[in-house]
Design a protein around this motif. Structure first.
Motif, PDB file in Angstrom:
ATOM      1  N   ALA A   1       1.889  20.484  79.647  1.00 47.72           N
ATOM      2  CA  ALA A   1       2.877  21.556  79.616  1.00 47.72           C
ATOM      3  C   ALA A   1       4.108  21.124  78.828  1.00 47.72           C
ATOM      4  CB  ALA A   1       3.270  21.926  81.039  1.00 47.72           C
ATOM      5  N   ILE A   2       4.680  22.073  78.095  1.00 52.71           N
ATOM      6  CA  ILE A   2       5.899  21.836  77.328  1.00 52.71           C
ATOM      7  C   ILE A   2       7.058  22.538  78.017  1.00 52.71           C
ATOM      8  CG2 ILE A   2       7.081  22.321  75.153  1.00 52.71           C
ATOM      9  CD1 ILE A   2       4.418  22.004  73.742  1.00 52.71           C
ATOM     10  N   ILE A   3       8.108  21.796  78.287  1.00 47.18           N
ATOM     11  CA  ILE A   3       9.319  22.344  78.896  1.00 47.18           C
ATOM     12  C   ILE A   3      10.375  22.451  77.798  1.00 47.18           C
ATOM     13  CG2 ILE A   3      11.122  22.008  80.621  1.00 47.18           C
ATOM     14  CD1 ILE A   3       9.110  20.344  82.228  1.00 47.18           C
ATOM     15  N   VAL A   4      10.733  23.657  77.432  1.00 51.86           N
ATOM     16  CA  VAL A   4      11.725  23.860  76.376  1.00 51.86           C
ATOM     17  C   VAL A   4      13.115  23.543  76.925  1.00 51.86           C
ATOM     18  CG1 VAL A   4      12.787  25.523  74.809  1.00 51.86           C
ATOM     19  CG2 VAL A   4      10.314  25.600  75.227  1.00 51.86           C
ATOM     20  N   LEU A   5      13.795  22.631  76.260  1.00 51.76           N
ATOM     21  CA  LEU A   5      15.152  22.261  76.666  1.00 51.76           C
ATOM     22  C   LEU A   5      16.196  23.022  75.852  1.00 51.76           C
ATOM     23  CD1 LEU A   5      14.588  18.420  77.115  1.00 51.76           C
ATOM     24  CD2 LEU A   5      14.487  20.235  78.844  1.00 51.76           C
ATOM     25  N   ASP A   6      15.861  23.390  74.626  1.00 50.80           N
ATOM     26  CA  ASP A   6      16.716  24.280  73.831  1.00 50.80           C
ATOM     27  C   ASP A   6      15.909  24.805  72.653  1.00 50.80           C
ATOM     28  OD1 ASP A   6      18.825  25.728  72.803  1.00 50.80           O
ATOM     29  OD2 ASP A   6      20.251  24.069  72.840  1.00 50.80           O
ATOM     30  N   ASN A   7      15.852  26.131  72.526  1.00 47.82           N
ATOM     31  CA  ASN A   7      15.178  26.720  71.361  1.00 47.82           C
ATOM     32  C   ASN A   7      16.178  27.263  70.345  1.00 47.82           C
ATOM     33  OD1 ASN A   7      16.073  29.087  72.593  1.00 47.82           O
ATOM     34  ND2 ASN A   7      14.044  29.649  73.367  1.00 47.82           N
ATOM     35  N   PHE A   8      17.466  27.107  70.616  1.00 45.47           N
ATOM     36  CA  PHE A   8      18.544  27.444  69.680  1.00 45.47           C
ATOM     37  C   PHE A   8      18.513  28.900  69.204  1.00 45.47           C
ATOM     38  CE2 PHE A   8      17.528  22.902  69.110  1.00 45.47           C
ATOM     39  CZ  PHE A   8      18.719  22.369  69.590  1.00 45.47           C
ATOM     40  N   ASN A   9      17.969  29.789  70.033  1.00 45.73           N
ATOM     41  CA  ASN A   9      17.933  31.195  69.617  1.00 45.73           C
ATOM     42  C   ASN A   9      19.025  32.032  70.274  1.00 45.73           C
ATOM     43  OD1 ASN A   9      16.974  31.535  72.184  1.00 45.73           O
ATOM     44  ND2 ASN A   9      14.948  32.285  71.600  1.00 45.73           N
ATOM     45  N   GLU A  10      19.896  31.380  71.050  1.00 44.38           N
ATOM     46  CA  GLU A  10      21.051  32.068  71.622  1.00 44.38           C
ATOM     47  C   GLU A  10      22.221  31.105  71.670  1.00 44.38           C
ATOM     48  OE1 GLU A  10      20.572  34.334  75.182  1.00 44.38           O
ATOM     49  OE2 GLU A  10      18.467  34.754  74.776  1.00 44.38           O
ATOM     50  N   GLY A  11      23.417  31.649  71.723  1.00 44.02           N
ATOM     51  CA  GLY A  11      24.620  30.821  71.749  1.00 44.02           C
ATOM     52  C   GLY A  11      25.084  30.497  70.342  1.00 44.02           C
ATOM     53  N   ILE A  12      25.966  31.322  69.794  1.00 44.35           N
ATOM     54  CA  ILE A  12      26.368  31.189  68.393  1.00 44.35           C
ATOM     55  C   ILE A  12      27.417  30.093  68.214  1.00 44.35           C
ATOM     56  CG2 ILE A  12      27.493  32.364  66.459  1.00 44.35           C
ATOM     57  CD1 ILE A  12      26.299  34.963  67.479  1.00 44.35           C
ATOM     58  N   THR A  13      27.181  29.232  67.226  1.00 47.15           N
ATOM     59  CA  THR A  13      28.171  28.255  66.778  1.00 47.15           C
ATOM     60  C   THR A  13      28.237  28.328  65.255  1.00 47.15           C
ATOM     61  OG1 THR A  13      27.925  26.691  68.618  1.00 47.15           O
ATOM     62  CG2 THR A  13      28.680  25.797  66.519  1.00 47.15           C
ATOM     63  N   ASP A  14      29.442  28.403  64.723  1.00 44.67           N
ATOM     64  CA  ASP A  14      29.641  28.397  63.270  1.00 44.67           C
ATOM     65  C   ASP A  14      30.878  27.562  62.984  1.00 44.67           C
ATOM     66  OD1 ASP A  14      29.705  28.812  60.591  1.00 44.67           O
ATOM     67  OD2 ASP A  14      29.880  30.992  60.669  1.00 44.67           O
ATOM     68  N   SER A  15      30.658  26.308  62.640  1.00 49.98           N
ATOM     69  CA  SER A  15      31.756  25.368  62.419  1.00 49.98           C
ATOM     70  C   SER A  15      31.759  24.891  60.979  1.00 49.98           C
ATOM     71  CB  SER A  15      31.604  24.167  63.365  1.00 49.98           C
ATOM     72  OG  SER A  15      32.521  23.141  63.033  1.00 49.98           O
ATOM     73  N   ASP A  16      32.872  25.106  60.295  1.00 54.46           N
ATOM     74  CA  ASP A  16      33.063  24.609  58.930  1.00 54.46           C
ATOM     75  C   ASP A  16      34.234  23.636  58.933  1.00 54.46           C
ATOM     76  OD1 ASP A  16      31.146  26.115  57.224  1.00 54.46           O
ATOM     77  OD2 ASP A  16      32.227  27.851  57.996  1.00 54.46           O
ATOM     78  N   LEU A  17      33.941  22.386  58.598  1.00 59.65           N
ATOM     79  CA  LEU A  17      34.978  21.363  58.576  1.00 59.65           C
ATOM     80  C   LEU A  17      35.015  20.716  57.198  1.00 59.65           C
ATOM     81  CD1 LEU A  17      34.340  19.543  61.992  1.00 59.65           C
ATOM     82  CD2 LEU A  17      35.985  21.359  61.508  1.00 59.65           C
ATOM     83  N   GLY A  18      36.218  20.479  56.689  1.00 61.19           N
ATOM     84  CA  GLY A  18      36.391  19.802  55.403  1.00 61.19           C
ATOM     85  C   GLY A  18      37.423  18.706  55.508  1.00 61.19           C
ATOM     86  N   GLY A  19      37.926  18.280  54.351  1.00 64.38           N
ATOM     87  CA  GLY A  19      38.921  17.220  54.341  1.00 64.38           C
ATOM     88  C   GLY A  19      40.317  17.739  54.670  1.00 64.38           C
ATOM     89  N   PRO A  20      41.284  16.878  54.868  1.00 68.39           N
ATOM     90  CA  PRO A  20      41.043  15.432  54.905  1.00 68.39           C
ATOM     91  C   PRO A  20      40.389  15.007  56.224  1.00 68.39           C
ATOM     92  CG  PRO A  20      43.335  15.901  55.403  1.00 68.39           C
ATOM     93  CD  PRO A  20      42.714  17.210  55.045  1.00 68.39           C
ATOM     94  N   ALA A  21      39.481  14.064  56.141  1.00 71.31           N
ATOM     95  CA  ALA A  21      38.800  13.541  57.333  1.00 71.31           C
ATOM     96  C   ALA A  21      39.754  12.586  58.059  1.00 71.31           C
ATOM     97  CB  ALA A  21      37.527  12.825  56.916  1.00 71.31           C
ATOM     98  N   PRO A  22      39.583  12.398  59.380  1.00 75.87           N
ATOM     99  CA  PRO A  22      38.543  13.012  60.210  1.00 75.87           C
ATOM    100  C   PRO A  22      38.935  14.403  60.715  1.00 75.87           C
ATOM    101  CG  PRO A  22      39.817  11.471  61.517  1.00 75.87           C
ATOM    102  CD  PRO A  22      40.350  11.385  60.118  1.00 75.87           C
ATOM    103  N   GLN A  23      37.895  15.196  60.987  1.00 75.71           N
ATOM    104  CA  GLN A  23      38.056  16.520  61.571  1.00 75.71           C
ATOM    105  C   GLN A  23      37.028  16.655  62.696  1.00 75.71           C
ATOM    106  OE1 GLN A  23      40.102  19.129  60.610  1.00 75.71           O
ATOM    107  NE2 GLN A  23      41.016  18.245  58.776  1.00 75.71           N
ATOM    108  N   SER A  24      37.398  17.363  63.761  1.00 77.84           N
ATOM    109  CA  SER A  24      36.486  17.495  64.901  1.00 77.84           C
ATOM    110  C   SER A  24      36.471  18.924  65.420  1.00 77.84           C
ATOM    111  CB  SER A  24      36.895  16.554  66.047  1.00 77.84           C
ATOM    112  OG  SER A  24      36.768  15.205  65.659  1.00 77.84           O
TER     113      SER A  24
END
Length: 230
Positions: A24-47
């Motif tokens: 049996a396979i237990i899915v821990l995350d299928n990434f089909n829900e929960g939106i994340t859209d992160s765009d990071l650029g310089g100067p580093a570091p960025q979090s």
């Protein structure tokens, strides 16, 4: 002969049925829900960090992290994107950008795992990194950490792959309390993960039983034909 054939196959079928249950396979995350859209650029570091509800993730939520450690220009970016359009965890780094990203689940999950040997699995439909500088996945399960390269035998520097972490690396847990993973790699690497799951490994008796059933068939047929001739 038909009766004997069914009997022999029945032996294999019984064992196979048990094997299918163990696999049996237990899915821990299928990434089909929960939106994340992160765009990071310089100067580093960025979090960037956030926790989002996600019905397809164990525990019903996903805590996301995204860190840029190198960028020579604000116009060169790293993008972490998760949504129901792509159904995946996608990290893309532009030229001369280096970043890490990951997700965590728990603690307090209390998810029971099958009492058979198993493995944690990442389906990676796409990755791109130099063959001599592979990207990596670091997985932590119940506080125990292991790291594996994202690679395959055909195209080590890119393509698709399935990454398996043997549960023995984490003490063969029977309960999952917490899990987290991080992807990292060289400058400008890209990676996409479309499922994170736990897969039980069929016991050796499954293979033995199937082989036994197939081995018995010729002998049973020969005995039956001999009896019929007499």
């Amino acid at each position: 002969m038909k009766k004997l054939l069914i009997s022999a196959l029945g032996l294999g079928a019984i064992v196979l049925a048990g094997g299918q249950a163990n696999a049996a396979i237990i899915v821990l995350d299928n990434f089909n829900e929960g939106i994340t859209d992160s765009d990071l650029g310089g100067p580093a570091p960025q979090s960037f960090t956030e926790t989002v509800p996600a019905a397809g993730a164990v525990g019903g939520s996903r805590a996301v992290m995204h860190d840029v450690t190198l960028s020579d220009s604000p116009n060169r970016q790293s993008n972490l994107f998760i949504n129901d359009d792509i159904d995946s965890f996608s990290l893309s780094n532009e030229s001369n950008v280096n970043a890490t990203a990951g997700a965590s689940y728990g603690p307090g999950l209390g998810l029971e795992l099958p009492p058979t040997p198993g493995q944690f699995r990442f389906d990676v439909p796409f990755f791109d990194a130099p063959a001599d500088q592979p990207a990596e996945i670091t997985l932590t399960v119940n506080g125990i950490t292991a790291t594996l390269p994202i690679s395959n035998q055909v195209t080590p520097g890119g393509g698709s792959a399935t990454i398996f972490f043997d549960a023995a690396l984490f003490g063969n847990p029977t309960t999952l309390d917490s899990a987290s993973f991080t992807v990292s790699g060289p400058v400008s690497f890209d990676v996409e993960i479309d499922q994170f799951d736990y897969e039980a490994i069929p016991e050796p008796m499954t293979i033995l039983g199937t082989g036994l059933a197939l081995t018995l068939l010729p002998g049973l047929k020969k005995a039956h034909n001999k009896k019929k001739a007499n």
